[in-house]
Design an enzyme around this catalytic site. Structure first.
Site, PDB file in Angstrom:
ATOM      1  N   ASN A   8     -10.416  -1.700  15.377  1.00  0.00           N
ATOM      2  CA  ASN A   8      -9.923  -1.066  14.151  1.00  0.00           C
ATOM      3  C   ASN A   8     -10.326  -1.955  12.983  1.00  0.00           C
ATOM      4  OD1 ASN A   8      -8.546   0.088  12.064  1.00  0.00           O
ATOM      5  ND2 ASN A   8      -6.523  -0.020  13.028  1.00  0.00           N
ATOM      6  N   ARG A  89     -12.153   2.903  15.701  1.00  0.00           N
ATOM      7  CA  ARG A  89     -11.300   3.827  14.963  1.00  0.00           C
ATOM      8  C   ARG A  89     -12.011   4.200  13.658  1.00  0.00           C
ATOM      9  NH1 ARG A  89      -6.643   2.557  10.906  1.00  0.00           N
ATOM     10  NH2 ARG A  89      -5.643   4.587  10.769  1.00  0.00           N
ATOM     11  N   HIS A 178      -3.046   9.652  11.432  1.00  0.00           N
ATOM     12  CA  HIS A 178      -2.338   9.103  12.606  1.00  0.00           C
ATOM     13  C   HIS A 178      -2.574   9.939  13.863  1.00  0.00           C
ATOM     14  CE1 HIS A 178       0.788   7.612   9.459  1.00  0.00           C
ATOM     15  NE2 HIS A 178      -0.016   6.600   9.741  1.00  0.00           N
ATOM     16  N   ARG A 239       4.696   5.008  -0.806  1.00  0.00           N
ATOM     17  CA  ARG A 239       4.073   6.267  -1.231  1.00  0.00           C
ATOM     18  C   ARG A 239       5.125   7.341  -1.448  1.00  0.00           C
ATOM     19  NH1 ARG A 239      -0.077   6.554   3.641  1.00  0.00           N
ATOM     20  NH2 ARG A 239      -0.349   4.315   3.690  1.00  0.00           N
ATOM     21  N   GLU A 384      -2.330   3.217  20.002  1.00  0.00           N
ATOM     22  CA  GLU A 384      -3.577   3.837  19.554  1.00  0.00           C
ATOM     23  C   GLU A 384      -4.791   3.196  20.227  1.00  0.00           C
ATOM     24  OE1 GLU A 384      -1.610   3.121  15.808  1.00  0.00           O
ATOM     25  OE2 GLU A 384      -2.732   4.802  14.952  1.00  0.00           O
TER      26      GLU A 384
END
Ligand code: ADP
Length: 398
Positions: A8, A89, A178, A239, A384
């Site tokens: 990643n 990723r 995600h 956010r 992941e």
């Protein structure tokens, strides 16, 4: 020996996990942080032992060199040629990728083209790919997209009610993020319920710094809360989540901020931080809530309310919900968030929630609902990297 590396790569960080391809035993996991700095941090974990050093790492090529030499020095791996597959990723696969792919020139060109949809992420993902491609001569590479799992959404779910030509001309639509995490959780939930994934309806709450929910019916995403960008959906650490779009121009006029400055407010100064005025970190919000701080209490209540809104909507569209699953930093660890969310929906979904167990468990795979619950509740730590490694093994036939 056949090994798989899951990678990643971000703009200033590189995370990796090295697997034995046969049985997905983790041989090493590590990260390089602060790439581009004189005081970058390289760490690697092998068998629970962590090695860490602060050294200059000025670019991704150097970061990859450091990661690979750490693997040789600290893990049982003694030949990098054993690494046969590297899964990367990639944040945005647009509509071009509904699954992971073996990297070829066409895939690289497409990921480059999609950089306009993820300008901070796709270019960094590609830099990571090129650095590993140059360093590992025996390996083949795959791209695993954060958006791919959400590509099963139907147009009625992914379109915005803007003029259709904006979708045709500029690809403006909901993509979701995600996806790799949601996919892992959907698969694992079916395993825990001991049912074929085709028969399982799940609502996944991936709650980390970024947060998204997904409604998954029979292994396919029917809706998710993030949108064209990761700004949409539930309230997050910094956010906004969903806001009436007309607020944006109104605030530009009132505050005199530029578009970029206002975007900064939406991305980095809002969410838990913006409402509480305390922190974007759920741990600090939880502490202040316990101390009776009013804005922290409001933040905690808002955070759960927004999530419950999505759960309610998804419940209606799914018809019945076999499981609600909490994952990622907050989902796995924040006992207060889980309790408030489930308390908000337990009557509608007939959940018997084990509050006592919930208050004690963090970061472990466990069922939080009790006998007689129509909808079960789980914590499932996300993985992941394992998904990336599994897809890479499958695609490369390792
Ligand atoms: P990212 O989206 O960056 O991958 P993570 O999934 O790692 O984020 O989640 C990070 C967040 O998880 C932290 O900002 C913090 O709010 C939350 N978190 C981590 N540990 C705990 C804990 N013990 N209690 C409450 N919240 C926690």
């Amino acid at each position: 020996m056949s090994l798989i590396l899951a990678v990643n790569a971000g703009s200033s960080s590189l995370k990796y996990q090295l697997y034995e391809a046969n049985d997905f035993t983790v041989l090493a996991s590590g990260q390089i942080e602060r790439i581009g700095k004189e005081d970058a941090i390289a760490s690697i974990k092998v068998d629970g032992n962590k090695e860490k050093k602060v050294i200059p790492i000025l670019d991704h090529t150097r970061a990859v060199e450091v990661a690979l030499s750490d693997i040789l020095e600290f893990s049982s791996v003694k030949n990098l040629d054993d690494i046969k597959g590297v899964g990367h990723r990639v944040v945005h696969g647009g509509e071009a990728f509904d699954n992971s792919v073996i990297v070829d020139d066409a895939a690289i060109a497409k990921v480059e083209e999609l950089s306009s949809l993820a300008p901070l992420h796709n270019p960094a993902n590609l830099i990571g790919y090129h650095a590993f491609k140059d360093a590992l001569k025996e390996a083949n590479h795959t791209f695993v997209f954060d958006t791919a799992f959400h590509q099963t959404m139907e147009p009625k779910a992914f379109l915005y009610a803007l003029p259709y030509k904006y979708y045709e001309d500029y690809q403006v639509r909901k993509y979701g993020m995600h996806g790799t995490s949601h996919k892992y959780i959907a698969k694992r939930t079916a395993e825990l319920l001991d049912k074929p994934i085709e028969d399982v309806n799940t609502i996944v709450c991936h709650l980390g710094n970024g947060a998204s929910l997904a409604a998954i019916k029979g292994g396919k995403v029917i809706d998710t809360s993030m949108g064209f960008t990761p700004l949409a959906g539930v309230m997050m650490g910094t956010r906004t989540g969903d806001v009436d779009p007309a607020v944006f121009p109104y605030l530009l006029e009132k505050t005199g901020l530029s578009v970029d400055e206002q975007m900064h407010v939406y991305n980095y100064e809002s969410g838990m931080l913006g409402i509480s005025g305390i922190s974007n970190d759920a741990r600090e919000i939880e502490e202040a809530t316990a101390e009776g701080n009013e804005r922290a209490i409001l933040t905690s209540e808002m955070y759960a309310y927004k999530i419950a809104n999505y759960i309610g909507t998804y419940f209606v569209h799914l018809g019945h919900v076999d499981a609600i699953v909490f994952t990622a930093g907050i989902g796995e660890n924040d006992t207060g968030v889980r309790a408030r969310v489930i308390d908000s929906v337990s009557e509608a979904l007939h959940i018997n929630f084990n509050h006592e167990l919930n208050s004690k468990v963090r970061g472990v795979e466990v069922e939080l609902s009790e006998e007689g619950s129509t909808t079960k509740v789980f914590i499932i730590p996300t993985d992941e990297e394992l998904m990336i490694a599994e897809d890479t093994k499958k695609l490369l036939g390792l």
